[in-house]
Design an enzyme around this catalytic site. Structure first.
Site, PDB file in Angstrom:
ATOM      1  CG  ASP A  87      -1.789   1.179   1.356  1.00  0.00           C
ATOM      2  OD1 ASP A  87      -2.635   1.390   0.481  1.00  0.00           O
ATOM      3  OD2 ASP A  87      -1.641   1.921   2.345  1.00  0.00           O
ATOM      4  NE  ARG A 132     -10.272  11.629  -9.816  1.00  0.00           N
ATOM      5  CZ  ARG A 132     -11.205  11.367  -8.892  1.00  0.00           C
ATOM      6  NH1 ARG A 132     -12.475  11.269  -9.231  1.00  0.00           N
ATOM      7  NH2 ARG A 132     -10.871  11.219  -7.634  1.00  0.00           N
ATOM      8  CE  LYS A 133     -10.469   4.304 -14.518  1.00  0.00           C
ATOM      9  NZ  LYS A 133     -11.558   3.415 -14.934  1.00  0.00           N
TER      10      LYS A 133
END
Ligand SMILES: CC(C)(COP(=O)(O)OP(=O)(O)OC[C@H]1O[C@@H](n2cnc3c(N)ncnc32)[C@H](O)[C@@H]1OP(=O)(O)O)[C@@H](O)C(=O)NCCC(=O)NCCSC(=O)Cc1ccccc1
Length: 160
Positions: A87, A132-133
């Site tokens: 993450d 936006r990805k």
């Protein structure tokens, strides 16, 4: 105060997190601030120790050491610890590539149990940008052994 002799020994041990010859140290907190302290904020801790680098092509790499506080199966890393590294490192890879993001989706494959108290390497790569990805792929390995692979969908923060 640390009472456990195992933890005390770790606290006193210097871990060699140096990078490859062609990597430049990367100042991650200067870019994203305190949001990194959950995983890599304690350079003398007993859970994670980390150092980030970028190579000549600006890809983000990291050396990580997981201590006894990251234990899941005996002597090995907890899956959540591995996911937390993915993450942070893959989200940071997007930031380092110029995209202010949060992680929207993280898919982790645990390939082999990751031993504690060994230095491992995290490699990452921004593989696509679609509006936006931002898709980032990553891998945690040591030598020719892969411990985990991940695909991380990062979404840029509107207005940043
Ligand atoms: C901001 C957003 C992710 C998206 O909401 P909005 O702004 O309203 O945008 P919207 O929903 O319109 O989506 C835009 C486009 O994206 C797509 N898409 C979105 N999600 C998914 C998905 N899951 N799966 C698949 N696709 C998804 C969606 O379909 C759409 O696609 P389209 O344009 O139609 O083709 C929101 O859900 C959120 O805040 N989640 C919590 C995030 C959070 O807490 N993360 C953990 C903390 S960060 C951290 O720890 C890491 C870190 C490390 C280092 C340094 C810093 C950070």
């Amino acid at each position: 105060m640390v009472n456990s002799p195992v933890l005390k020994a770790c606290e006193q041990t210097e871990i060699d997190l140096s990078g490859a010859a062609d990597w430049e140290p990367f100042d991650a907190p200067a870019l994203v601030g305190d949001s990194l302290r959950f995983v890599s904020g304690d350079s003398r801790g007993d859970r994670f120790r980390a150092r980030y680098y970028r190579d000549a092509e600006k890809h983000l790499h990291a050396r990580f050491w997981l201590g006894p506080e990251a234990e899941g199966p005996p002597g090995h890393a907890h899956g959540g610890a591995v996911a937390a590294i993915m993450d942070e490192a893959l989200g940071l890879a997007a930031w380092a590539a110029g995209y202010p993001i949060v992680v929207g989706n993280l898919n982790v494959s645990f390939r082999n149990m990751l031993p504690l108290k060994k230095v491992v390497t995290v490699e990452s790569r921004v593989v696509s940008v679609e509006g936006r990805k931002i898709m980032v792929h990553g891998r945690i390995f040591r030598g020719d052994k892969t411990f985990a692979e991940a695909q991380c969908l990062c979404i840029t923060i509107p207005g940043r």
